[in-house]
Design a protein around this motif. Structure first.
Motif, PDB file in Angstrom:
ATOM      1  N   THR A 221       0.818  -1.215   0.000  1.00 24.38           N
ATOM      2  CA  THR A 221       0.000   0.000   0.000  1.00 24.38           C
ATOM      3  C   THR A 221       0.851   1.264   0.000  1.00 24.38           C
ATOM      4  O   THR A 221       0.583   2.206  -0.768  1.00 24.38           O
ATOM      5  CB  THR A 221      -0.932  -0.022   1.225  1.00 24.38           C
ATOM      6  OG1 THR A 221      -1.830  -1.134   1.097  1.00 24.38           O
ATOM      7  CG2 THR A 221      -1.737   1.264   1.331  1.00 24.38           C
ATOM      8  N   ALA A 222       1.879   1.306   0.848  1.00 20.95           N
ATOM      9  CA  ALA A 222       2.639   2.551   0.983  1.00 20.95           C
ATOM     10  C   ALA A 222       3.296   2.956  -0.334  1.00 20.95           C
ATOM     11  O   ALA A 222       3.224   4.130  -0.739  1.00 20.95           O
ATOM     12  CB  ALA A 222       3.683   2.412   2.087  1.00 20.95           C
ATOM     13  N   SER A 223       3.902   2.000  -1.015  1.00 25.50           N
ATOM     14  CA  SER A 223       4.586   2.383  -2.256  1.00 25.50           C
ATOM     15  C   SER A 223       3.580   2.737  -3.344  1.00 25.50           C
ATOM     16  O   SER A 223       3.817   3.647  -4.154  1.00 25.50           O
ATOM     17  CB  SER A 223       5.536   1.278  -2.721  1.00 25.50           C
ATOM     18  OG  SER A 223       4.828   0.096  -2.977  1.00 25.50           O
ATOM     19  N   ALA A 224       2.430   2.056  -3.361  1.00 28.08           N
ATOM     20  CA  ALA A 224       1.401   2.391  -4.351  1.00 28.08           C
ATOM     21  C   ALA A 224       0.837   3.784  -4.098  1.00 28.08           C
ATOM     22  O   ALA A 224       0.627   4.574  -5.035  1.00 28.08           O
ATOM     23  CB  ALA A 224       0.285   1.341  -4.319  1.00 28.08           C
ATOM     24  N   VAL A 225       0.603   4.093  -2.815  1.00 32.92           N
ATOM     25  CA  VAL A 225       0.097   5.432  -2.483  1.00 32.92           C
ATOM     26  C   VAL A 225       1.157   6.492  -2.791  1.00 32.92           C
ATOM     27  O   VAL A 225       0.833   7.608  -3.226  1.00 32.92           O
ATOM     28  CB  VAL A 225      -0.349   5.479  -1.004  1.00 32.92           C
ATOM     29  CG1 VAL A 225      -0.567   6.921  -0.541  1.00 32.92           C
ATOM     30  CG2 VAL A 225      -1.636   4.670  -0.826  1.00 32.92           C
ATOM     31  N   ALA A 226       2.412   6.162  -2.570  1.00 32.92           N
ATOM     32  CA  ALA A 226       3.478   7.125  -2.885  1.00 32.92           C
ATOM     33  C   ALA A 226       3.432   7.511  -4.362  1.00 32.92           C
ATOM     34  O   ALA A 226       3.540   8.699  -4.712  1.00 32.92           O
ATOM     35  CB  ALA A 226       4.839   6.530  -2.523  1.00 32.92           C
ATOM     36  N   ASP A 227       3.266   6.523  -5.221  1.00 32.50           N
ATOM     37  CA  ASP A 227       3.201   6.818  -6.660  1.00 32.50           C
ATOM     38  C   ASP A 227       1.998   7.698  -6.985  1.00 32.50           C
ATOM     39  O   ASP A 227       2.094   8.667  -7.745  1.00 32.50           O
ATOM     40  CB  ASP A 227       3.116   5.511  -7.459  1.00 32.50           C
ATOM     41  CG  ASP A 227       4.411   4.715  -7.398  1.00 32.50           C
ATOM     42  OD1 ASP A 227       5.456   5.294  -7.046  1.00 32.50           O
ATOM     43  OD2 ASP A 227       4.366   3.496  -7.688  1.00 32.50           O
ATOM     44  N   GLN A 228       0.855   7.343  -6.393  1.00 34.86           N
ATOM     45  CA  GLN A 228      -0.360   8.137  -6.646  1.00 34.86           C
ATOM     46  C   GLN A 228      -0.201   9.567  -6.105  1.00 34.86           C
ATOM     47  O   GLN A 228      -0.620  10.535  -6.739  1.00 34.86           O
ATOM     48  CB  GLN A 228      -1.572   7.487  -5.971  1.00 34.86           C
ATOM     49  CG  GLN A 228      -1.992   6.159  -6.569  1.00 34.86           C
ATOM     50  CD  GLN A 228      -3.233   5.603  -5.873  1.00 34.86           C
ATOM     51  OE1 GLN A 228      -3.515   5.943  -4.718  1.00 34.86           O
ATOM     52  NE2 GLN A 228      -3.961   4.750  -6.561  1.00 34.86           N
ATOM     53  N   ALA A 229       0.367   9.663  -4.916  1.00 35.18           N
ATOM     54  CA  ALA A 229       0.499  10.985  -4.284  1.00 35.18           C
ATOM     55  C   ALA A 229       1.442  11.878  -5.083  1.00 35.18           C
ATOM     56  O   ALA A 229       1.189  13.087  -5.214  1.00 35.18           O
ATOM     57  CB  ALA A 229       0.990  10.821  -2.848  1.00 35.18           C
ATOM     58  N   LYS A 230       2.511  11.310  -5.601  1.00 33.50           N
ATOM     59  CA  LYS A 230       3.433  12.133  -6.399  1.00 33.50           C
ATOM     60  C   LYS A 230       2.705  12.741  -7.589  1.00 33.50           C
ATOM     61  O   LYS A 230       2.839  13.942  -7.875  1.00 33.50           O
ATOM     62  CB  LYS A 230       4.616  11.284  -6.885  1.00 33.50           C
ATOM     63  CG  LYS A 230       5.727  11.169  -5.872  1.00 33.50           C
ATOM     64  CD  LYS A 230       6.869  10.324  -6.375  1.00 33.50           C
ATOM     65  CE  LYS A 230       7.768  11.050  -7.337  1.00 33.50           C
ATOM     66  NZ  LYS A 230       8.980  10.260  -7.648  1.00 33.50           N
ATOM     67  N   ALA A 231       1.919  11.918  -8.274  1.00 28.35           N
ATOM     68  CA  ALA A 231       1.188  12.427  -9.433  1.00 28.35           C
ATOM     69  C   ALA A 231       0.166  13.481  -9.014  1.00 28.35           C
ATOM     70  O   ALA A 231       0.030  14.530  -9.671  1.00 28.35           O
ATOM     71  CB  ALA A 231       0.492  11.266 -10.153  1.00 28.35           C
ATOM     72  N   ALA A 232      -0.536  13.224  -7.917  1.00 27.83           N
ATOM     73  CA  ALA A 232      -1.564  14.178  -7.469  1.00 27.83           C
ATOM     74  C   ALA A 232      -0.939  15.495  -7.020  1.00 27.83           C
ATOM     75  O   ALA A 232      -1.497  16.582  -7.279  1.00 27.83           O
ATOM     76  CB  ALA A 232      -2.371  13.565  -6.324  1.00 27.83           C
ATOM     77  N   LEU A 233       0.211  15.432  -6.372  1.00 26.48           N
ATOM     78  CA  LEU A 233       0.852  16.666  -5.902  1.00 26.48           C
ATOM     79  C   LEU A 233       1.438  17.460  -7.067  1.00 26.48           C
ATOM     80  O   LEU A 233       1.434  18.700  -7.053  1.00 26.48           O
ATOM     81  CB  LEU A 233       1.934  16.334  -4.874  1.00 26.48           C
ATOM     82  CG  LEU A 233       1.419  15.745  -3.550  1.00 26.48           C
ATOM     83  CD1 LEU A 233       2.575  15.328  -2.654  1.00 26.48           C
ATOM     84  CD2 LEU A 233       0.503  16.730  -2.829  1.00 26.48           C
TER      85      LEU A 233
END
Ligand code: SR1
Length: 363
Positions: A221-233
């Motif tokens: 979960t953490a690495s998947a959310v990291a990828d999503q968060a980078k794109a969203a930010l």
């Protein structure tokens, strides 16, 4: 409410348990060592029930998920309590496969476990098997999943309070205005309850703007959310806070903020705690500034105690709700707190020995 009633009671209440599974399910059994001494008697009026004294109690723990700090700590607590009570804890995990979790639950009922604990799960996949457990008279404790039957004991953390505490910190730091990135996945009961508070919070604080919602729950979960968060930010450069009310979400968000070099602009408000989380929160220039949490290990212990009480015919529930505390980066740094043991020493309310206290066990 029930929790308060339990805090004042010397005897306790019982429940049922059960749950479903997943792919690659593994089953492990923790047995009390045969050399273990008989459980000490806390009250001279309450002796160890014969079946417990003989080490003959089997409790099935049926998990939806098992990876990540929260679930590992929770299991460690459950196993420690089972050993202390001379319970054989039979553990299975669906690892995210809800059909497998339901199958595991069905098997626990068929194999006549003395009690079942269902740890997370989706209502539509576990409730039919929970009903079978109830019909078969198998006591059941349901943690973080709606059991759908009054015979089961529903164990939760106070998820509304978890969200309120984290969002209170977010509001204090932002002044109640600004762009916020929200991390959420629907269907998980605790996240859905926290989402109710977030929904109301946005109505009450019109200066807060949710500019994007992301989220995934899987074995990384953490690495998947990291990828999503980078794109969203990158798509929303004005974000100044992230509400990430699950520690795997918060860890992923922290990775993204650090990789983008946005630590001075963006703060993270999370949920849950672990020694690894404390490390992330306290490292230099960490954006994760607050988390609202119980002690996951303590919650696992409570689940097993509740199951034990039900096996013994003691009343429990119908609801056990464990209160959280807000833990801040400043508090951790100022207190030199580096691990969970030090945190629970500094915040004793994270330990709740009077919830589902087992009257024949050591105090
Ligand atoms: C995927 S659900 C994750 C949550 O379950 C437990 O309630 C923990 O607090 C965690 O945040």
């Amino acid at each position: 409410m029930i929790h308060a009633r339990l805090l004042g009671a010397s005897l306790l209440l019982g429940v049922l348990a059960l749950a479903g599974c997943s792919q690659g399910t593994s089953t492990t059994t923790t047995s009390a060592p045969s050399s273990a001494p008989a459980a000490p008697v806390a009250s001279p009026a309450v002796s160890v029930p014969a079946k417990f004294a003989a080490g003959g109690v089997r409790v099935a723990l049926i998990r939806q998920l098992s990876s990540g700090d929260y679930f590992e700590q929770w299991l460690a607590g459950a196993q420690a309590e089972a050993q202390a009570l001379k319970i054989t804890l039979e553990v299975s995990s669906g690892d995210g496969n809800n059909d497998k979790q339901a199958l595991n639950l069905e098997q626990a009922v068929q194999q006549k476990a003395d009690a079942i604990i269902v740890d997370h799960g989706f209502a539509d996949t576990v409730q039919p098997a929970i009903k079978k457990a109830a019909d078969a008279g198998v006591p059941l404790v349901a943690f973080d999943v709606d059991p759908g039957t009054p015979e089961a004991v529903a164990l939760t953390q106070d998820d509304h309070q978890i969200a309120e505490l984290a969002l209170g910190a977010l509001k204090a730091d932002t002044g109640g205005t600004g762009d916020v990135l929200y991390v959420y996945v629907s269907g998980f009961a605790p996240l859905d309850r926290r989402n109710e508070v977030w929904t109301q919070f946005k109505k009450d604080n019109p200066g807060i703007k949710e500019v994007a919602q992301i989220g995934v729950v899987n074995n990384s979960t953490a690495s998947a959310v990291a990828d999503q968060a980078k794109a969203a930010l990158q798509a929303n450069p004005g974000v100044k806070a992230i509400f990430a009310p699950y520690d795997e979400f918060a860890k992923g968000a922290a990775i993204a903020v650090k990789e983008l070099g946005l630590q001075d602009q963006i703060k993270i408000y999370g949920a849950d705690i672990s020694t690894a989380d404390i490390g992330v929160m306290t490292e230099p220039n960490s954006p994760w500034v607050a988390t609202a949490t119980t002690d996951p290990s303590n919650v696992g212990r409570i689940a097993v105690r509740a199951a034990a009480l039900l096996v013994a015919g003691e009343p429990v529930g119908p609801e056990l709700k464990i209160p959280p505390a807000l833990v801040t980066q400043k508090q951790l740094r100022d207190g030199g707190i580096a691990n969970i043991e030090q945190l629970t020493g500094a915040v004793p309310e994270l330990t709740t020995p009077d919830v589902a206290r087992v009257p024949w066990a050591a105090q």
